[in-house]
Motif scaffolding. Structure first.
Motif, short mmCIF file in Angstrom:
data_model
loop_
_atom_site.label_atom_id
_atom_site.label_comp_id
_atom_site.label_asym_id
_atom_site.label_seq_id
_atom_site.Cartn_x
_atom_site.Cartn_y
_atom_site.Cartn_z
N VAL A 8 0.84 -1.20 0.00
CA VAL A 8 0.00 0.00 0.00
C VAL A 8 0.87 1.25 0.00
O VAL A 8 0.59 2.23 -0.71
N ALA A 9 1.95 1.26 0.78
CA ALA A 9 2.85 2.41 0.83
C ALA A 9 3.51 2.63 -0.52
O ALA A 9 3.67 3.78 -0.97
N THR A 10 3.89 1.55 -1.20
CA THR A 10 4.52 1.67 -2.52
C THR A 10 3.54 2.26 -3.54
O THR A 10 3.89 3.15 -4.32
N VAL A 11 2.31 1.76 -3.54
CA VAL A 11 1.29 2.27 -4.47
C VAL A 11 1.00 3.74 -4.17
O VAL A 11 0.89 4.56 -5.10
N ALA A 12 0.88 4.10 -2.88
CA ALA A 12 0.61 5.49 -2.52
C ALA A 12 1.76 6.40 -2.94
O ALA A 12 1.54 7.51 -3.44
N LEU A 13 2.99 5.96 -2.76
CA LEU A 13 4.15 6.75 -3.18
C LEU A 13 4.12 6.97 -4.69
O LEU A 13 4.35 8.09 -5.17
N LEU A 14 3.84 5.92 -5.45
CA LEU A 14 3.77 6.07 -6.91
C LEU A 14 2.62 6.99 -7.30
O LEU A 14 2.78 7.87 -8.14
N TRP A 15 1.43 6.78 -6.70
CA TRP A 15 0.23 7.51 -7.08
C TRP A 15 0.33 9.00 -6.77
O TRP A 15 -0.07 9.84 -7.59
N PHE A 16 0.83 9.34 -5.58
CA PHE A 16 0.81 10.73 -5.13
C PHE A 16 2.11 11.49 -5.36
O PHE A 16 2.11 12.72 -5.30
N VAL A 17 3.23 10.81 -5.62
CA VAL A 17 4.50 11.51 -5.78
C VAL A 17 5.08 11.29 -7.17
O VAL A 17 5.33 12.25 -7.91
N VAL A 18 5.30 10.05 -7.55
CA VAL A 18 6.02 9.77 -8.80
C VAL A 18 5.18 10.09 -10.03
O VAL A 18 5.65 10.77 -10.95
N PHE A 19 3.92 9.63 -10.08
CA PHE A 19 3.10 9.87 -11.26
C PHE A 19 2.80 11.35 -11.48
O PHE A 19 2.89 11.83 -12.61
N PRO A 20 2.44 12.14 -10.43
CA PRO A 20 2.25 13.58 -10.68
C PRO A 20 3.54 14.28 -11.15
O PRO A 20 3.48 15.20 -11.95
N TRP A 21 4.69 13.83 -10.66
CA TRP A 21 5.94 14.41 -11.11
C TRP A 21 6.19 14.08 -12.59
O TRP A 21 6.66 14.92 -13.36
N ALA A 22 5.88 12.85 -13.00
CA ALA A 22 6.19 12.40 -14.37
C ALA A 22 5.14 12.83 -15.39
O ALA A 22 5.42 12.82 -16.59
N GLU A 23 3.94 13.20 -14.96
CA GLU A 23 2.87 13.52 -15.90
C GLU A 23 3.23 14.61 -16.90
O GLU A 23 2.97 14.46 -18.10
N PRO A 24 3.81 15.73 -16.49
CA PRO A 24 4.16 16.76 -17.50
C PRO A 24 5.21 16.30 -18.50
O PRO A 24 5.33 16.87 -19.58
N LEU A 25 5.97 15.29 -18.16
CA LEU A 25 7.02 14.81 -19.06
C LEU A 25 6.49 13.84 -20.12
O LEU A 25 7.19 13.56 -21.09
N LEU A 26 5.27 13.33 -19.93
CA LEU A 26 4.70 12.35 -20.85
C LEU A 26 3.85 13.03 -21.91
O LEU A 26 3.20 14.03 -21.65
N PRO A 27 3.80 12.48 -23.13
CA PRO A 27 3.11 13.15 -24.24
C PRO A 27 1.62 12.84 -24.36
O PRO A 27 1.06 12.95 -25.44
N PHE A 28 0.93 12.45 -23.28
CA PHE A 28 -0.46 12.05 -23.40
C PHE A 28 -1.39 13.20 -23.75
O PHE A 28 -2.44 13.00 -24.35
N ASP A 29 -1.06 14.43 -23.38
CA ASP A 29 -1.92 15.57 -23.68
C ASP A 29 -1.47 16.33 -24.92
O ASP A 29 -2.01 17.38 -25.24
#
Length: 92
Positions: free
Chosen positions: A25-46
């Motif tokens: 659960v801690a690993t998923v929360a870390l990815l969900w709330f820290v890593v993914f928001p940090w990486a979102e602007p770097l990805l070309p999905f939008d």
């Protein structure tokens, strides 16, 4: 690696199971709330590029069609009521 984590968790089997769930659960929360928001602007999905192609040579497709130029419901070559095509009869 997982064996090392399993051996280091305390309190026997119940503690190891609860500890494993908490680590997951801690690993998923870390990815969900820290890593993914940090990486979102770097990805070309939008990064969407939409062009309008009218299919008419010489037309740049820059303007919208007038309501009188839009096809009426009778001109649509498919059913808008259902997604089921009628069965076709095999040709002999």
């Amino acid at each position: 690696m997982y064996g090392w984590i399993w051996r280091k968790l305390p309190l026997g089997l119940p503690g190891k199971l609860i500890g494993s769930v908490l680590l997951a659960v801690a690993t998923v929360a870390l990815l969900w709330f820290v890593v993914f928001p940090w990486a979102e602007p770097l990805l070309p999905f939008d990064d969407v590029q939409v062009t309008q192609d009218s299919g008419v040579p010489g037309d740049d497709g820059g303007g919208l069609t007038e309501p009188s130029e839009r096809p009426s419901e009778e001109e649509i070559p498919y059913s808008t009521e259902s997604n089921n095509a009628p069965p076709s009869t095999p040709s002999r």
